[in-house]
Motif scaffolding. Sequence first.
Motif, short mmCIF file in Angstrom:
data_model
loop_
_atom_site.label_atom_id
_atom_site.label_comp_id
_atom_site.label_asym_id
_atom_site.label_seq_id
_atom_site.Cartn_x
_atom_site.Cartn_y
_atom_site.Cartn_z
N VAL A 86 0.76 -1.37 -0.23
CA VAL A 86 0.35 0.27 0.40
C VAL A 86 0.80 1.23 0.40
O VAL A 86 1.91 0.84 0.27
CB VAL A 86 -0.86 -0.02 1.47
N CYS A 87 0.55 2.10 -0.31
CA CYS A 87 0.95 3.55 -0.30
C CYS A 87 0.21 4.80 0.32
O CYS A 87 -1.04 4.75 0.23
CB CYS A 87 0.80 4.39 -1.84
N LEU A 88 1.25 4.91 1.52
CA LEU A 88 0.33 6.13 2.61
C LEU A 88 1.36 7.68 1.95
O LEU A 88 1.80 7.85 1.98
CB LEU A 88 0.35 5.75 4.19
N GLY A 89 -0.26 8.32 2.69
CA GLY A 89 0.40 9.28 2.10
C GLY A 89 1.17 9.96 3.32
O GLY A 89 0.88 9.31 4.95
N ALA A 90 0.97 11.41 3.44
CA ALA A 90 1.68 12.54 4.53
C ALA A 90 0.81 12.32 5.80
O ALA A 90 1.37 12.56 7.29
CB ALA A 90 1.68 13.43 4.21
N ASP A 91 -0.55 11.84 5.86
CA ASP A 91 -1.13 11.92 7.61
C ASP A 91 -0.97 9.62 7.27
O ASP A 91 -1.88 9.85 8.29
CB ASP A 91 -2.48 11.98 6.41
N ASP A 92 -0.31 9.58 6.57
CA ASP A 92 -0.45 8.08 6.85
C ASP A 92 -1.24 7.14 6.49
O ASP A 92 -1.83 6.09 7.31
CB ASP A 92 0.13 7.50 8.66
N GLN A 93 -2.72 7.81 5.96
CA GLN A 93 -3.88 6.69 5.35
C GLN A 93 -3.51 6.63 4.18
O GLN A 93 -2.64 7.33 2.99
CB GLN A 93 -4.79 7.49 5.09
N PRO A 94 -3.84 5.36 3.52
CA PRO A 94 -3.82 5.29 1.91
C PRO A 94 -4.25 6.25 1.12
O PRO A 94 -5.66 6.35 0.86
CB PRO A 94 -4.76 3.89 2.10
N LEU A 95 -3.46 6.22 -0.01
CA LEU A 95 -3.71 7.33 -1.12
C LEU A 95 -4.16 5.75 -2.44
O LEU A 95 -5.23 7.48 -2.51
CB LEU A 95 -2.37 7.64 -1.94
N ARG A 96 -4.80 5.25 -1.93
CA ARG A 96 -5.55 4.24 -3.09
C ARG A 96 -5.61 2.58 -1.93
O ARG A 96 -4.99 2.55 -1.56
CB ARG A 96 -4.86 4.06 -4.11
N PRO A 97 -6.55 2.05 -2.61
CA PRO A 97 -6.65 0.33 -2.27
C PRO A 97 -4.82 0.16 -1.79
O PRO A 97 -4.30 0.45 -3.03
CB PRO A 97 -7.28 0.43 -3.24
N ALA A 98 -4.66 -0.95 -1.34
CA ALA A 98 -4.10 -1.24 -1.52
C ALA A 98 -3.83 -2.61 -2.66
O ALA A 98 -5.25 -3.31 -3.14
CB ALA A 98 -3.66 -2.68 -0.27
N ILE A 99 -2.54 -3.21 -2.89
CA ILE A 99 -3.44 -4.06 -4.67
C ILE A 99 -2.60 -4.97 -3.90
O ILE A 99 -1.31 -4.88 -3.27
CB ILE A 99 -1.42 -3.54 -5.51
N LEU A 100 -2.88 -6.10 -3.55
CA LEU A 100 -3.10 -7.97 -3.68
C LEU A 100 -1.71 -8.58 -4.85
O LEU A 100 -1.88 -8.49 -5.83
CB LEU A 100 -3.90 -8.65 -2.67
N TRP A 101 -1.36 -9.57 -4.28
CA TRP A 101 -0.43 -10.21 -4.77
C TRP A 101 -1.05 -11.42 -5.43
O TRP A 101 -0.61 -11.02 -6.98
CB TRP A 101 -0.32 -11.30 -3.37
N LEU A 102 -2.52 -11.50 -5.65
CA LEU A 102 -2.79 -12.34 -7.11
C LEU A 102 -2.87 -11.25 -8.28
O LEU A 102 -3.74 -12.21 -8.85
CB LEU A 102 -4.49 -12.97 -6.90
N ASP A 103 -3.37 -9.88 -7.54
CA ASP A 103 -3.68 -9.21 -8.39
C ASP A 103 -2.58 -9.11 -9.66
O ASP A 103 -1.45 -9.33 -10.08
CB ASP A 103 -3.29 -7.38 -8.30
#
Length: 498
Positions: A86-103
């Motif tokens: 996952v990618c977190l912003g400066a506020d430590d909240q996700p910038l977009r949904p996490a991308i999973l291993w089976l994607d």
Amino acid sequence: MNAPLVIAVDCSTTAAKAVISTADGQVAASASRPLLTVQPRASWHEQDAAEWWTATRDAIAAAVGMLDEPGRVAALCLTHQRETFVCLGADDQPLRPAILWLDGRAHAEIAEHGSARVHELSGKPGDTTPAIYKLAWLARHEPETLRDAARVGDVQAVLSLRLTGRWATSPASADTLGLFDLPRRTWSNELLDIAGVRSAQLPDLVPAGEPIGMLLPDVAAALGLPAPVPLLSGIGDGQAAGLALGASEPGIAYLNLGTSMVLGVASDGYRWDPAFRTLAGIGPHDHTLETVLNAAAYVATWCREQLAGDADLEQAAAALPPGAEGLLTLPYWNAAQTPHWDPLARGAVIGWHGRHTAAHLYRSILEGVAYELRLHLERLEAATGTPVTQIRAVGGGARSPLWVRIVSDVTQRPVHVCSAGEASAAGAAALAWSHLTGMTPQQAAAQAAGPLLDGHDVRPDPATAARHTALYEVQQRLYPQLREVFSALADARDVPIG
């Protein structure tokens, strides 16, 4: 009654599971909270990373709430789904949904970057699972996400941040992202450039079993713990299961017959080969060699949900003869992994005739996965020179007597079906006990192995060997003959309409 306890959390693809246990493996309490996966497009698989934390928090709190003396908890350790990021912003909240291993969205990036050089550096063949290719996809299609991300990391790094305030993970967790120079156990600038990731975005590395930090006081209170305890650096769920199941011994392989099918053996030296993917082990010179099929119970579950209706497919399939009366399934619902590593490959079913039913398809799926396992075993043994003499099986598929019987008959090897306990959580618990007692992780795992290794053995039926061998040889002809068809199908699928 006053002996210490440890909490092990397995934040998997489907749920966060908290298991509180003693040093000899007895479970004092456990709880689970589900995780939702969404598919916004074909082959895309995503999760809300904020739910990793809420599910983990709630599972731990529920398990701790079952204890008479929560103060007995002496440590916490994590294990988790691998390759997911996952990618977190400066506020430590996700910038977009996490991308999973089976994607499977990054097939173009795999074709562009999945070279022998990347394989040699990372230990990972070009495949859908390592995050490096999906990060490269983000760099191409959503560049603002990586530009604005303050942090890029795996599941353990996110949970460590919530639990302790420290952005950290272990080499055996971070390695699965595919950004490691695996022989040197460090982030690779060459691989980071491919992914479009900056080293400053990545978590600190803490060796497995060593403290990441103490739980934050308010977090400990929210979990029901009377005082903070140390969070110990964990490892990925596959390596953790292997530790718990004693797969560090030569000839012993762990088999997780779950959403995906993963078979692994230990290696005390670094090697890379298309026959397996190489992962960081617990120690600085330890490695795990794994074969993988991203759709095992995933396909069986799909068949039951989509086609079974009110029928009991397990019972109906068990009544059919080996070979499902001429029906063969190539179970590449989520691409082909070992040993083909083809992100464009898809599922195929051949041999249909009017007598076939949903039960025939279901049996052919179970057999198709088993034929893939036989291929994995044969390639792994040829590459390493070490025979696999026993398979220790866990996961939802291992609870199917029919499927385990098929696996043993197809591979003509004994399968030890372990108890229904949480193998990955048991491996995380072994790391915690190793820290608390001074034992090696392997010693701690062996001390606690009794409840998990309780189970039963399934031995192959030699009467089925000839038929399964004949069908296996037919199935192994399918992918080479369909490889160009899969590629053409992918191109045709993307032709614009109108």
